[in-house]
Design an enzyme around this catalytic site. Structure first.
Site, short mmCIF file in Angstrom:
data_model
loop_
_atom_site.label_atom_id
_atom_site.label_comp_id
_atom_site.label_asym_id
_atom_site.label_seq_id
_atom_site.Cartn_x
_atom_site.Cartn_y
_atom_site.Cartn_z
N CYS A 1 0.98 -1.21 0.00
CA CYS A 1 0.13 -0.03 0.08
C CYS A 1 0.89 1.36 -0.19
CB CYS A 1 -1.01 -0.13 1.24
SG CYS A 1 -2.15 -1.44 1.01
N HIS B 1 -3.05 7.23 2.39
CA HIS B 1 -3.51 5.95 1.84
C HIS B 1 -4.82 5.46 2.22
CE1 HIS B 1 -4.07 2.07 0.82
NE2 HIS B 1 -3.86 1.45 1.90
N ASN C 1 -10.12 -0.05 -0.64
CA ASN C 1 -8.67 0.19 -0.58
C ASN C 1 -8.19 -0.46 -1.79
OD1 ASN C 1 -5.86 -0.44 0.10
ND2 ASN C 1 -6.10 -1.06 2.22
N1 COA Z 1 -18.66 -8.15 8.59
C1 COA Z 1 -19.10 -8.60 9.97
N2 COA Z 1 -18.18 -8.62 10.81
C2 COA Z 1 -17.04 -8.71 10.61
C3 COA Z 1 -16.48 -8.50 9.39
C4 COA Z 1 -17.37 -8.05 8.27
N3 COA Z 1 -16.92 -7.96 7.12
N4 COA Z 1 -15.14 -8.56 9.25
C5 COA Z 1 -14.98 -9.00 10.74
N5 COA Z 1 -15.87 -9.06 11.24
C6 COA Z 1 -15.87 -9.59 12.91
C7 COA Z 1 -14.78 -10.29 13.30
O1 COA Z 1 -15.10 -11.96 12.81
C8 COA Z 1 -14.84 -10.11 14.74
O2 COA Z 1 -15.88 -10.94 15.34
P1 COA Z 1 -15.50 -11.46 16.75
O3 COA Z 1 -15.56 -10.19 17.62
O4 COA Z 1 -17.07 -12.22 17.02
O5 COA Z 1 -14.43 -12.21 16.50
C9 COA Z 1 -15.35 -8.70 14.70
O6 COA Z 1 -16.03 -8.40 13.45
C10 COA Z 1 -14.12 -7.69 15.02
O7 COA Z 1 -12.99 -7.84 14.27
P2 COA Z 1 -11.77 -7.05 13.96
O8 COA Z 1 -11.21 -7.79 12.95
O9 COA Z 1 -11.18 -6.95 15.26
O10 COA Z 1 -12.52 -5.65 13.55
P3 COA Z 1 -11.70 -4.29 13.39
O11 COA Z 1 -12.81 -3.50 14.28
O12 COA Z 1 -10.51 -4.23 13.49
O13 COA Z 1 -11.96 -4.11 11.79
C11 COA Z 1 -10.78 -3.99 9.93
C12 COA Z 1 -11.64 -4.70 11.03
C13 COA Z 1 -10.05 -4.60 8.87
C14 COA Z 1 -11.85 -2.82 9.09
C15 COA Z 1 -9.55 -2.80 10.78
O14 COA Z 1 -9.06 -3.70 11.54
C16 COA Z 1 -9.00 -2.28 9.80
O15 COA Z 1 -9.10 -1.46 8.87
N6 COA Z 1 -7.51 -2.38 9.87
C17 COA Z 1 -6.57 -1.84 9.06
C18 COA Z 1 -6.57 -2.47 7.60
C19 COA Z 1 -5.58 -1.96 6.80
O16 COA Z 1 -5.42 -0.83 6.87
N7 COA Z 1 -5.20 -2.61 5.65
C20 COA Z 1 -4.34 -2.23 4.72
C21 COA Z 1 -3.14 -1.61 5.15
S1 COA Z 1 -2.47 -1.13 3.74
#
Ligand code: COA
Length: 325
Positions: free
Chosen positions: A115, A244, A274
């Site tokens: 990214c 980004h 993204n």
């Molecule tokens: N829809 C519904 N629930 C979802 C889901 C979706 N699409 N994806 C994950 N969940 C659930 C998980 O299973 C988890 O459930 P649990 O608590 O029962 O285990 C819960 O939601 C929380 O998951 P988590 O991964 O901790 O969520 P989060 O709040 O961290 O959000 C992202 C997830 C990916 C949106 C967030 O972590 C993020 O944006 N991270 C940065 C990613 C990034 O920048 N990536 C690229 C870098 S270049």
């Protein structure tokens, strides 16, 4: 102080987004997710997904051609393609893109910084212009994440989109400094390489989203601050903060820590998701179209991604009209 003494000037901006729009509602029909979950956690409402027959090279060539047209140029001497999703492991994508643009003979190579790829590319291009090695460099960020994202995995399938964005950088002698890439900085921490990875022998991307989020915010904040400080800008001097587009909450949080007011934060993640290396040029083009970037604006770019990698740039916005393909 600027670390680019011979200015590299941004003279063209082009994009290519595949036409197929996939909304959160579309995803919720086949995955255990909802528009509310996706939008509230990430800011994304829809993304573009390329058809199976569309290659990264095609997206890259379309965006690169658009950037050349935007600059009113038909040639340059280096084509740099930043991508996480090359069509093949070997050879690189860039020579094919260069030839598709009628630039056979130009230098051409791929750059892999996930990214952060666009900011890495911008930095390399500005340095090569500064060193006198090149006079015109096409920096293209092009991605087809749909090729490496498991469509059945809700944690990643809702995040990523396909697309390409490109800029032309040229050796410039601009009196007013508009368009000049004033400063770039790059960083990495390979100890975090497992956080965003396609494991060897596997097809799909794995991401530890929560850990990435936690690392991204302070790292982008520090990097963007350093880039602004290097050219003598206070937070209040920054007219546009273009991070980004990984997650709207990350962007808002970084901007708040730096001290950039929300109205100066450029985002288009709602419409494209993204798009990794393509994300910053796509955001720049959307903002320019909306009149949110005007010539002379002090712009800070910052990116963070797999590797881990990060980077930032400080530039003065040029008088440029984006072209879309
Ligand atoms: N829809 C519904 N629930 C979802 C889901 C979706 N699409 N994806 C994950 N969940 C659930 C998980 O299973 C988890 O459930 P649990 O608590 O029962 O285990 C819960 O939601 C929380 O998951 P988590 O991964 O901790 O969520 P989060 O709040 O961290 O959000 C992202 C997830 C990916 C949106 C967030 O972590 C993020 O944006 N991270 C940065 C990613 C990034 O920048 N990536 C690229 C870098 S270049």
């Amino acid at each position: 102080m600027s670390n680019h003494r011979i200015p590299a000037v941004l003279t063209g901006l082009g994009t290519c987004l595949p036409p197929r729009v996939v909304t959160n509602e579309d995803l919720a029909r086949r995955l255990d997710t909802s528009h509310e979950w996706i939008h509230s956690r990430t800011g994304i409402a829809s993304r573009r997904i390329a058809d199976a027959g569309t290659s990264t090279a095609e997206l890259a060539a379309a965006a690169g051609g658009a950037a050349l047209e935007s600059a009113g140029r038909s040639s340059c001497d280096l084509v740099l393609v930043a991508t996480t999703t090359p069509d093949r492991a070997c050879p690189a994508t860039a020579p094919q893109v260069a030839s598709a643009l009628g630039l056979t003979g130009a230098g051409a190579f791929d750059l892999s910084a996930v990214c952060s790829g666009f900011v890495y590319g911008l930095s390399v291009a500005a340095a090569m212009i500064g060193a006198g090695t090149c006079a015109g460099v096409l920096v293209i960020g092009a991605e087809r994440y749909s090729a490496i994202v498991d469509p059945q995995h809700r944690g990643t399938a809702v995040i990523f989109g396909d697309g390409a964005g490109a800029v032309l950088l040229e050796r410039g002698e601009v009196a007013d400094g508009y368009g000049a890439v004033l400063h770039t900085e790059l960083g990495s921490d390979g100890t975090g390489n497992e956080m965003i990875t396609v494991p060897p022998g596997e097809r799909y991307l794995q991401m530890r989203g929560r850990e990435v989020y936690t690392r991204a915010v302070p790292t982008m904040t520090d990097s963007a601050r350093r880039a602004a400080a290097a050219v003598g800008w206070q937070p209040a001097d920054i007219d546009a903060f273009v991070g980004h587009q990984a997650n709207l909450r990350i962007l808002e949080s970084v901007a708040k820590r730096i001290g950039v007011p929300p109205q100066r934060v450029i985002t288009n993640i709602e419409d494209v998701g993204n798009t990794a290396a393509a994300s910053i040029p796509l955001a720049l083009a959307a903002a320019a179209d909306e009149g949110r970037l005007t010539p002379g604006d002090r712009v800070v770019l910052t990116a963070f991604g797999g590797g881990l990698t990060w980077g930032s740039a400080a530039l003065r916005w040029p008088d440029v009209r984006p072209v879309h393909r």
